[in-house]
Design an enzyme around this catalytic site. Structure first.
Site, PDB file in Angstrom:
ATOM      1  N   HIS A  28      -8.567  95.467  46.231  1.00  0.00           N
ATOM      2  CA  HIS A  28      -7.555  95.913  45.279  1.00  0.00           C
ATOM      3  C   HIS A  28      -8.124  95.889  43.863  1.00  0.00           C
ATOM      4  O   HIS A  28      -8.428  94.839  43.309  1.00  0.00           O
ATOM      5  CB  HIS A  28      -6.339  94.995  45.374  1.00  0.00           C
TER       6      HIS A  28
ATOM      7  N   ASP B 160      -8.364  95.652  54.945  1.00  0.00           N
ATOM      8  CA  ASP B 160      -9.253  96.166  53.902  1.00  0.00           C
ATOM      9  C   ASP B 160      -8.678  97.460  53.344  1.00  0.00           C
ATOM     10  O   ASP B 160      -9.147  98.554  53.644  1.00  0.00           O
ATOM     11  CB  ASP B 160     -10.659  96.383  54.469  1.00  0.00           C
TER      12      ASP B 160
ATOM     13  N   GLU C 253      -7.490  91.392  47.230  1.00  0.00           N
ATOM     14  CA  GLU C 253      -7.826  91.497  45.812  1.00  0.00           C
ATOM     15  C   GLU C 253      -9.181  90.854  45.559  1.00  0.00           C
ATOM     16  O   GLU C 253      -9.706  90.086  46.367  1.00  0.00           O
ATOM     17  CB  GLU C 253      -6.751  90.825  44.946  1.00  0.00           C
TER      18      GLU C 253
END
Length: 649
Positions: A430, A481, A490
């Site tokens: 992310h 993922d 993240e």
């Protein structure tokens, strides 16, 4: 092949972690705010314009960090019963973007900075360290070749940002540190930092943020002292100011509700661990009794700081324990702190041994894998490595090495969580600018970026993982993922800082060391014969403990801060580069018969910081044992100067 299953192919080598040591640290330059990421340094793929450098309110495309105001009192998102604001602005340009958005948080930056500083400081005192691996010229940073180790240059980028977050003199809460700065309102994916259109605010100071600055600035002061005395002094002034401000306002907590307007809350209503951490770093740097007394009065923090659940940004006591145990210092209770480290590492190793996949983490008390579980694994590995440095206990090294396998693919998903490492690895973490999944013209995260990892706490899930597992999932399977899965995938600076420490440690452990550590052939006794204001007299006994004649060239060690060897030195050719000292043999003492010793000596200057005796010496690059020495007729203060037995090697 096992049980009918065939693994992904993998290589076996003696240098498996050498590049990861550098990649994990190079991540931080790419996370910098307020500076162009230069294609000449990182290539066209990762180059980008400087983010958040415009005057606040002065650009239609980017709200900069040059003059950032506080949250307005009439802001409907204010989380306080009594609305808070201020009438000043701060220039908080710089620092690192915390994670996949454009926020900058002092409590995340504090632990991340501390771990980068620890990664470097370990090269000065750990017997297994590759002392030159993190020297100037090793990383991809613009400050290369300035005479300062690159990892310190990188840490300084965040330290200066944290310093800029201090409340100015003359204002209410002067000396305290603002908890965070971020956008007012969430932005979407993808979005380069230079294109961020949102207004940005300073959020209320907190005791936790203030103590993060006190601790990391104190640590930075002693490490920068040999390279930039003025900056080191500035850091120590700010560390003291922040410490005093935190003592005066010990319970100003960031509220949980301050996380709905473009940034996370990072709330923490127990800062006893941050106080202990700050006191430890201030003591190691200054040697002052007041900080030692604080540590004595809160000794229970050491025993509570380390456990199998792992430490994190809101639980920082382990940082204090590891530094008190391994950085040379004269704290009277140091043996108890070291024992707390070893006991905690034993608990972690026992958990690691009980896990089917061999990682040093079993989840929270109820088995839940928390948000950022990979960072908990990594920080437990940091503890194991620090315990190995302190004791040489092979069980701690073995537990760390096996835990690394979990991160790099020996897990329920057969997936490496580190980008670029392994045949199948996370690559869609992310991020608003490492966003190839949503825009093919943008890059994936760089090699050496660690994903947050499995998160089985459904109360914190994002829509992506929630849609995949509407009925829940087994802890290790609760990961995807996908760039939209901020709760499992993240990237953050304080997760990569843990990876950096671990990668550097692993790179230092050669196959030979890991398989059968070699017994030192030398023993060093460091003796202070006398001290006086601004000076001391030292002898070093170098003894051959092998069964053969020992030919030697160089005996080396590193000071903790700005101590120096003066021109009054004898029985060796002496040289010093920053904190690193070399005594080179002369023609008449370059061989030592078995069981015999040579003596070298010097007059030294203790510098402006705590003057702890060195505890680790290397002979021609190989570690020597260090033995405790009684003082020989030393003057006032000599009781603080004797070398402690490190148990290393």
């Amino acid at each position: 092949m096992a049980d009918g299953e065939t693994s992904h192919p993998f290589e076996i080598g003696t240098d498996a972690y050498d590049q990861l040591r550098l990649d994990a640290l190079n991540y931080f330059y790419l996370a910098r705010s307020g500076i162009e990421i230069d294609a000449a340094i990182v290539g066209d793929e990762f180059a980008r314009a400087a983010g958040h450098v415009s005057e606040a309110g002065g650009s239609a495309t980017n709200q900069g960090d040059v003059a950032v105001p506080c949250q307005p009192a009439d802001d409907p998102a204010q989380p306080y019963e009594t609305p808070w604001t201020c009438d000043y602005t701060l220039d908080v340009t710089g620092g690192w973007y915390d994670a996949g958005d454009h926020g900058k948080y002092v409590v995340n930056g504090g632990i991340a900075t501390a771990q980068l500083l620890q990664t470097y400081e370990r090269t000065k005192s750990a017997s297994s360290a590759d002392r030159g691996a993190l020297a100037d010229g090793t990383l991809d940073v613009p400050e290369v070749d300035n005479g300062v180790p690159d990892v310190l240059d990188e840490a300084r980028w965040e330290l200066e940002f944290m310093q800029s977050m201090m409340v100015p003199d003359g204002e209410p809460l002067a000396g305290m540190v603002h908890h965070k700065i971020h956008d007012y309102g969430w932005t979407g994916l993808p979005l380069a930092p230079a294109d961020d259109p949102k207004v940005r605010y300073l959020h209320r100071p907190s005791t936790a943020a203030t103590l993060n600055l006190a601790a990391s600035a104190a640590q930075g002061a002693r490490l920068f002292a040999p390279y930039d005395a003025d900056y080191a002094a500035e850091l120590l002034v700010d560390a003291r100011t922040a410490w005093d401000a935190a003592l005066a306002t010990p319970d100003l907590y960031a509220p949980a509700a301050d996380g709905n307007d473009g940034g996370g809350p990072y709330n923490d209503d127990d800062v006893s661990d941050e106080f202990y951490w700050a006191a430890a770093e201030l003591y190691i740097t200054t040697g002052e009794d007041g900080f030692s007394d604080y540590l004595d009065a809160h000794a229970d923090e050491a025993t509570e700081a380390i456990g199998p659940a792992g430490f994190s940004w809101d639980s920082t006591g382990a940082l204090a324990v590891m530094d008190l145990a391994n950085v040379p210092n004269d704290y009277p209770g140091r043996a108890d702190v070291r024992q707390a480290l070893l006991d905690g590492a034993d608990e972690i190793a026992a958990v690691q041994q009980a896990q089917s996949f061999g990682m040093a983490y079993a989840g929270a008390d109820d088995g839940t894998f928390v948000w950022g579980s990979n960072s908990q694994v990594l920080n437990n590995m940091v503890v194991l490595g620090a315990a190995y440095d302190a004791s040489g206990d092979r069980s701690h090294l073995d537990a760390l090495l096996e835990s690394a396998d979990y991160l790099f693919g020996r897990n329920a998903l057969n997936l490496s969580y580190v980008t670029g490492y392994g045949d199948v690895y996370s690559e869609n973490q992310h991020s608003r600018w490492f966003a190839a999944q949503v825009n093919a013209e943008l890059p994936h995260p760089p090699p050496g970026s660690v994903a947050g990892g499995p998160n089985s706490d459904r109360g914190t899930w994002d829509p992506v993982i929630s849609s995949l597992y509407p009925d829940g999932c087994k802890p290790q399977f609760c990961y995807v993922d996908d760039i939209g899965s901020w709760s499992t995938n993240e990237i953050t600076v304080n997760w990569n800082s843990a990876l950096s420490w671990v990668a550097s440690f692993l790179a230092d452990q050669s196959v030979v060391q890991a398989a059968a550590p070699q017994a030192p052939v030398c023993e060093v006794e460091h003796i202070r014969h006398g001290t006086w204001p601004g000076g001391f007299n030292t002898q070093i006994w170098l003894r051959n403990v092998s069964d053969h004649t020992l030919a030697w060239d160089d005996l080396t060690w590193s000071w903790t801060a700005d101590q120096t060897v003066t021109r009054q030195a004898w029985s060796a050719d002496w040289s010093q580069q920053a904190a690193d000292v070399t005594a080179s043999s002369l023609s008449w003492n370059d061989e030592i018969r078995s069981g015999k010793r040579v003596t070298v000596g010097f007059v030294g200057n203790p510098g402006a910081f705590a003057d702890a005796a060195p505890e680790q010496f290397w002979l021609d690059g190989a570690p020597c044992d260090t033995v405790e020495s009684a003082q020989k007729g030393a003057g006032k203060g000599a009781g603080k100067d004797k070398a402690k037995s490190s148990g290393k090697g």
